[in-house]
Design an enzyme around this catalytic site. Structure first.
Site, PDB file in Angstrom:
ATOM      1  N   ASN A  10      12.048 -69.337  45.195  1.00  0.00           N
ATOM      2  CA  ASN A  10      12.182 -70.188  43.745  1.00  0.00           C
ATOM      3  C   ASN A  10      12.314 -68.692  42.366  1.00  0.00           C
ATOM      4  O   ASN A  10      12.096 -68.207  41.851  1.00  0.00           O
ATOM      5  CB  ASN A  10      10.766 -70.776  42.920  1.00  0.00           C
ATOM      6  CG  ASN A  10      11.553 -71.976  41.834  1.00  0.00           C
ATOM      7  OD1 ASN A  10      12.722 -71.574  41.063  1.00  0.00           O
ATOM      8  ND2 ASN A  10      10.643 -72.489  40.768  1.00  0.00           N
ATOM      9  N   LYS A  12      13.297 -69.464  39.607  1.00  0.00           N
ATOM     10  CA  LYS A  12      13.484 -69.592  38.075  1.00  0.00           C
ATOM     11  C   LYS A  12      15.013 -69.562  37.286  1.00  0.00           C
ATOM     12  O   LYS A  12      16.556 -69.262  38.339  1.00  0.00           O
ATOM     13  CB  LYS A  12      12.316 -69.543  38.039  1.00  0.00           C
ATOM     14  CG  LYS A  12      11.113 -69.778  37.816  1.00  0.00           C
ATOM     15  CD  LYS A  12       9.950 -68.790  38.320  1.00  0.00           C
ATOM     16  CE  LYS A  12       9.010 -69.790  39.156  1.00  0.00           C
ATOM     17  NZ  LYS A  12       7.460 -69.039  38.243  1.00  0.00           N
ATOM     18  N   HIS A  93       8.188 -78.942  38.969  1.00  0.00           N
ATOM     19  CA  HIS A  93       7.586 -77.657  39.037  1.00  0.00           C
ATOM     20  C   HIS A  93       6.397 -77.501  37.274  1.00  0.00           C
ATOM     21  O   HIS A  93       7.358 -78.175  36.788  1.00  0.00           O
ATOM     22  CB  HIS A  93       8.524 -76.479  38.738  1.00  0.00           C
ATOM     23  CG  HIS A  93       8.147 -75.000  38.988  1.00  0.00           C
ATOM     24  ND1 HIS A  93       7.850 -74.968  38.183  1.00  0.00           N
ATOM     25  CD2 HIS A  93       8.582 -74.331  40.565  1.00  0.00           C
ATOM     26  CE1 HIS A  93       7.309 -73.228  38.227  1.00  0.00           C
ATOM     27  NE2 HIS A  93       7.228 -72.971  40.042  1.00  0.00           N
ATOM     28  N   GLU A  95       6.605 -75.641  35.797  1.00  0.00           N
ATOM     29  CA  GLU A  95       7.406 -75.399  34.251  1.00  0.00           C
ATOM     30  C   GLU A  95       8.123 -76.631  33.956  1.00  0.00           C
ATOM     31  O   GLU A  95       8.060 -76.876  33.139  1.00  0.00           O
ATOM     32  CB  GLU A  95       8.438 -74.200  34.835  1.00  0.00           C
ATOM     33  CG  GLU A  95       7.323 -73.316  34.538  1.00  0.00           C
ATOM     34  CD  GLU A  95       7.696 -71.782  35.638  1.00  0.00           C
ATOM     35  OE1 GLU A  95       8.878 -71.911  35.660  1.00  0.00           O
ATOM     36  OE2 GLU A  95       7.074 -70.655  36.049  1.00  0.00           O
ATOM     37  N   GLU A 163       0.921 -75.888  43.831  1.00  0.00           N
ATOM     38  CA  GLU A 163       0.749 -74.561  42.977  1.00  0.00           C
ATOM     39  C   GLU A 163      -0.411 -74.861  41.825  1.00  0.00           C
ATOM     40  O   GLU A 163       0.161 -75.606  40.794  1.00  0.00           O
ATOM     41  CB  GLU A 163       2.091 -74.593  42.596  1.00  0.00           C
ATOM     42  CG  GLU A 163       3.409 -74.263  43.669  1.00  0.00           C
ATOM     43  CD  GLU A 163       4.561 -73.594  42.612  1.00  0.00           C
ATOM     44  OE1 GLU A 163       5.132 -72.792  43.525  1.00  0.00           O
ATOM     45  OE2 GLU A 163       5.424 -73.423  41.684  1.00  0.00           O
ATOM     46  N   GLY A 169       2.780 -67.003  38.595  1.00  0.00           N
ATOM     47  CA  GLY A 169       2.922 -65.746  37.227  1.00  0.00           C
ATOM     48  C   GLY A 169       2.397 -64.794  36.303  1.00  0.00           C
ATOM     49  O   GLY A 169       2.300 -64.398  35.748  1.00  0.00           O
ATOM     50  N   SER A 207       1.849 -66.543  42.908  1.00  0.00           N
ATOM     51  CA  SER A 207       1.591 -65.342  42.882  1.00  0.00           C
ATOM     52  C   SER A 207       1.353 -64.611  44.284  1.00  0.00           C
ATOM     53  O   SER A 207       0.252 -63.934  44.843  1.00  0.00           O
ATOM     54  CB  SER A 207      -0.571 -64.696  42.266  1.00  0.00           C
ATOM     55  OG  SER A 207       0.475 -65.153  40.752  1.00  0.00           O
TER      56      SER A 207
END
Ligand code: 13P
Length: 252
Positions: A10, A12, A93, A95, A163, A169, A207
């Site tokens: 991904n 992003k 996701h 985010e 996730e 991240g 990660s």
């Protein structure tokens, strides 16, 4: 036949179209030996149209709208994505949920739109650190899956990505036991509550890197990865793909 592992990158909001195009070209050339793993690239929309992928390499969008067309400034429909040659669409996701306020109800509409045009959703679920600390992880996974998959009876084309928000991240990976338990909870939810099929892949994301991939891929119930940061570099992404291929080859 078991589930073919998936290694998905991904990107992003990274890589301009040209960078993305040459990255994909290089990865495909470097990974000619891959036979037992599906590799997915998820560029920003601007990179999707130019993406030249051949199985076992596939492309994915990072989001979509559920309507087929209309006055939805800034949105992209699933048929547009399909015409770009993508096979998958990432939805839900963290985010998008946390920065852009996406609701489970929207995610459910997106999922239905994706399945309707014959694409496969990659539905992301996962708890925040607060929810984990309060012992709510399984409940959150249940709610996100129950609402995200509402009204779907045949979801063997769906991919679920676990996730944990606190592992995205941050350089902090969930430990092996946390991953095993979450994946097993997701599998149980799919099987018991939602009459799911064993064909559904459950990926881990958060990660993942070339140093921890070998450990993570061997955890029971982990069918592959959804990778952020480490999917942007040639060496780390190809190394993770090779690791998954090697582990899968040993199993066959
Ligand atoms: P990182 O691999 O950078 O933690 O990101 C994970 C992710 O969000 C993939 O969708």
């Amino acid at each position: 036949m078991g589930r073919v592992p998936i290694v998905a990158g991904n990107w992003k909001m990274n890589k301009n179209p040209e960078e993305g195009f040459s990255f994909v070209d290089e990865v495909q050339n470097l990974l000619l030996e891959i036979k037992h793993v599906s590799i997915i690239f998820a560029p920003p929309f601007t990179g999707l149209f130019e993406m030249n992928v051949h199985p076992p390499f596939y492309s994915a969008a990072q989001n979509c709208h559920w309507e087929s067309n209309g006055a939805f400034t800034g949105e992209v429909s699933v048929s547009m994505i399909k015409e770009c040659g993508a096979k998958y669409v990432i939805i839900g996701h963290s985010e998008r949920r946390h920065i852009f306020g996406e609701l489970d109800d929207w995610i459910n509409k997106k999922l239905k739109a994706i399945l309707n045009v014959g694409l496969s959703p990659i539905l992301c679920v996962g708890e925040t650190i607060d929810q984990r600390d309060k012992g709510q992880t399984e409940q959150i996974l249940y709610e996100q899956l129950d609402e995200g998959l509402r009204g779907i009876t045949n979801f063997e084309d769906c991919v679920i990505a676990y996730e944990p928000v606190w592992a995205i991240g941050t350089g902090v990976t969930a430990d092996n036991e946390q991953v095993r338990l979450a994946h097993s909870a997701i599998r149980d939810i799919l099987k018991n509550k939602l009459k799911g099929s064993d064909d559904v892949h459950i990926l881990y994301g958060g990660s993942v890197n070339s140093a921890n991939a070998e450990d993570l891929i061997q955890i029971e119930g982990v069918d592959g990865f959804l990778i952020g940061g480490a999917s942007l570099q040639l060496d780390s992404f190809t190394s993770i793909a090779r690791t998954v291929e090697m582990v899968q080859e040993k199993k066959l």
